[in-house]
Scaffold this motif. Structure first.
Motif, PDB file in Angstrom:
ATOM      1  N   GLN A 106       0.808  -1.214   0.000  1.00  0.00           N
ATOM      2  CA  GLN A 106       0.000   0.000   0.000  1.00  0.00           C
ATOM      3  C   GLN A 106       0.840   1.262   0.000  1.00  0.00           C
ATOM      4  OE1 GLN A 106      -2.944   1.348  -0.552  1.00  0.00           O
ATOM      5  NE2 GLN A 106      -3.582  -0.645  -1.329  1.00  0.00           N
ATOM      6  N   GLU A 107       0.122   2.385  -0.149  1.00  0.00           N
ATOM      7  CA  GLU A 107       0.772   3.685  -0.144  1.00  0.00           C
ATOM      8  C   GLU A 107       1.401   3.956   1.210  1.00  0.00           C
ATOM      9  OE1 GLU A 107      -1.367   7.303  -1.719  1.00  0.00           O
ATOM     10  OE2 GLU A 107      -0.729   8.102   0.218  1.00  0.00           O
ATOM     11  N   VAL A 145      -4.516   6.575   4.540  1.00  0.00           N
ATOM     12  CA  VAL A 145      -4.814   5.459   3.624  1.00  0.00           C
ATOM     13  C   VAL A 145      -4.909   4.153   4.408  1.00  0.00           C
ATOM     14  CG1 VAL A 145      -3.941   4.072   1.692  1.00  0.00           C
ATOM     15  CG2 VAL A 145      -3.819   6.573   1.582  1.00  0.00           C
ATOM     16  N   GLN A 189       5.151   2.770  -2.806  1.00  0.00           N
ATOM     17  CA  GLN A 189       4.757   1.439  -2.333  1.00  0.00           C
ATOM     18  C   GLN A 189       5.502   1.021  -1.070  1.00  0.00           C
ATOM     19  OE1 GLN A 189       5.390  -0.992  -5.924  1.00  0.00           O
ATOM     20  NE2 GLN A 189       3.185  -1.299  -6.028  1.00  0.00           N
ATOM     21  N   THR A 244      -0.067   1.781  -6.398  1.00  0.00           N
ATOM     22  CA  THR A 244      -1.052   1.372  -5.393  1.00  0.00           C
ATOM     23  C   THR A 244      -2.461   1.833  -5.773  1.00  0.00           C
ATOM     24  OG1 THR A 244      -0.628   3.335  -4.055  1.00  0.00           O
ATOM     25  CG2 THR A 244       0.654   1.377  -3.525  1.00  0.00           C
ATOM     26  N   SER A 245      -2.610   2.342  -6.993  1.00  0.00           N
ATOM     27  CA  SER A 245      -3.965   2.678  -7.475  1.00  0.00           C
ATOM     28  C   SER A 245      -4.197   2.070  -8.865  1.00  0.00           C
ATOM     29  CB  SER A 245      -4.171   4.194  -7.490  1.00  0.00           C
ATOM     30  OG  SER A 245      -3.176   4.833  -8.260  1.00  0.00           O
ATOM     31  N   SER A 302      -3.615  -2.246 -10.556  1.00  0.00           N
ATOM     32  CA  SER A 302      -3.213  -3.580 -10.111  1.00  0.00           C
ATOM     33  C   SER A 302      -3.312  -4.575 -11.253  1.00  0.00           C
ATOM     34  CB  SER A 302      -4.073  -4.000  -8.917  1.00  0.00           C
ATOM     35  OG  SER A 302      -5.438  -3.946  -9.243  1.00  0.00           O
ATOM     36  N   ASP A 329      -9.383   8.294  -5.394  1.00  0.00           N
ATOM     37  CA  ASP A 329      -8.081   7.754  -4.987  1.00  0.00           C
ATOM     38  C   ASP A 329      -8.196   6.670  -3.919  1.00  0.00           C
ATOM     39  OD1 ASP A 329      -5.219   7.867  -5.459  1.00  0.00           O
ATOM     40  OD2 ASP A 329      -5.074   8.499  -3.370  1.00  0.00           O
ATOM     41  N   HIS A 343      -7.115   2.630  -4.010  1.00  0.00           N
ATOM     42  CA  HIS A 343      -6.236   1.874  -3.106  1.00  0.00           C
ATOM     43  C   HIS A 343      -6.926   0.591  -2.621  1.00  0.00           C
ATOM     44  CE1 HIS A 343      -3.187   4.873  -3.192  1.00  0.00           C
ATOM     45  NE2 HIS A 343      -3.891   5.792  -2.573  1.00  0.00           N
ATOM     46  N   THR A 402      -0.922  -7.149  -6.902  1.00  0.00           N
ATOM     47  CA  THR A 402       0.196  -6.287  -7.287  1.00  0.00           C
ATOM     48  C   THR A 402       1.234  -7.124  -8.028  1.00  0.00           C
ATOM     49  OG1 THR A 402      -0.158  -4.778  -5.446  1.00  0.00           O
ATOM     50  CG2 THR A 402       2.068  -4.837  -6.359  1.00  0.00           C
TER      51      THR A 402
END
Lengths: 138, 138, 138
Positions: free
Chosen positions: B52-53, B59, B115, C45-46, C48, C86, C90, C98
Motif C-alpha cells: 500500500q501507499e 490510507v 509502495q 497502489t492505485s 493492479s 483515490d 487503493h 500487485t
C-alpha cells in the motif's frame, strides 16, 4: 538449481473448498525436492486458490457463505450466457488467488501449523480443474 | 544462482497495518543480494500481507475501516470458538495476500515510489507473527 | 539458469481493464525464454493486476461495476486530498494483485484457454503505468 513441471487435476463437487495440500506434498516428495520455490497456477477464471485454516471445517463454510453474500447470483450482471453462477465465479476468482509461490525448506513447505492450500470451486456444477505445479530449487 | 531463507518475526499491536519494508531491505543488504526474486510468505490465516501507499497514514486507516465494514464481527458466522474477531480475520486474510514475490534489481526491491510492504494484523489482540523470506538470485 | 528484467509501460484510459497478455508474450519471445518463472510487479497502489476471462468483454464490464459498488467514491474516507477516486483505487488494488508469477513451459505461459492478464486501472484519469517483468529460467 533444477526445474520441474506437473499438471495436477482435481475433480470438484461444485461450489466449495477442496484441500489440495497433500497432493502438493506428494509431488514434492516424488520429485525429491530440497530447498526452493514451488509455484501453483490455477488455469481457470471461475476457480481459484486460497490459503486457509485447516482445523475447523466451519471456517470453510463461513468463507463460502461470505463470498456468496459478496457476489450474489441475483446481482444485475451483463454476462449471463454461461448461467447465473458464472459471473459471481469470476468475481470470487478475482478476489482470491490464481497463483501462489511457496518457499520450500529441505523438502517441506514453509506453511504455518494451521495453513492448508485449497482449490476454491466457484461454479455450482462439479468440474475438472487443472493446477500447474512449477518447482525451482535444489 | 544462490538461495537464502530467513524467518522475520513481527510483534503486532492488534488490528492494523505495520510497515515491514525496512526489515526486508535490511535482510537483503545483510545477504548482499544482487538481482533475483524475493518471496515473502505469511505463516498465518488471521494476518496477511498487503502492498500500500506509504505516504498518507490515512490510507491505512481507511483500508482498516473498509475491511471492518466488509467483514463485520456481527455477521452470522458458524466459527465462533476463537472469538468474534477470528472469522472476520480469516476473511480479510483471504481477500489480501499470504504471499508476495518481489523482483530485486542490483540489491533494490523494484517497488514504486509510494509502495510499502505491510503486515496486516486482523486479530484484536497483539500477536507475534512470522514471515518467511526466501531469496533466489545472484 | 538465466535472469532478465524489463519495464513495461502501459498507457491507460482511466478506470478499467487493459489486456496486457500480448506484451508479455512479445517480451518472452524477444528474450528467447524457454522454461522458467515469469514474475510481474505493478509499481503502483492505485492500479493492479488481475487474471480474467478474455472471451466475453461483458465480464470485464461486470468486474468494473462490481468493484465500483464494493468501494464507492461516496464512502466516508479520511484520505481525500488526491480526489474522490483515490481511496477507492487503493482499496481495489488491495483486493486484487500487485504481483503475479506465471510458470513458462518451453516458451509458453501456462495460462488456461480463457485466461488473460489484465492491468486494472483504478483512477478516473488516464495514467502511464509501469510493470516490472522478471524472468528466471532456462
Amino acid at each position: 538449481m533444477r526445474q520441474a513441471l506437473h499438471r495436477l487435476t482435481i475433480e470438484t463437487n461444485g461450489q466449495g473448498l477442496t484441500d489440495i495440500t497433500r497432493h502438493i506434498r506428494a509431488w514434492l516428495a516424488k520429485e525429491a525436492a530440497g530447498t526452493g520455490l514451488l509455484t501453483l497456477w490455477c488455469r481457470h477464471t471461475s476457480a481459484s486458490l486460497i490459503v486457509q485454516e485447516n482445523a475447523d471445517p466451519d471456517v470453510c463454510r463461513d468463507l463460502e457463505a461470505f463470498f456468496r453474500r459478496l457476489a450474489p447470483e441475483a446481482a444485475p450482471y451483463r454476462h449471463r450466457d454461461e448461467g447465473p453462477d458464472d459471473m459471481p465465479a469470476h468475481i470470487k476468482a478475482a478476489l482470491t488467488q490464481t497463483q501462489l509461490s511457496i518457499p520450500v525448506e529441505a523438502g517441506s513447505l514453509v506453511l504455518g501449523t494451521w495453513q492448508g492450500i485449497y482449490l476454491f470451486e466457484h461454479r455450482s456444477a462439479p468440474h475438472r480443474r487443472e493446477i500447474v505445479l512449477h518447482w525451482l530449487g535444489e
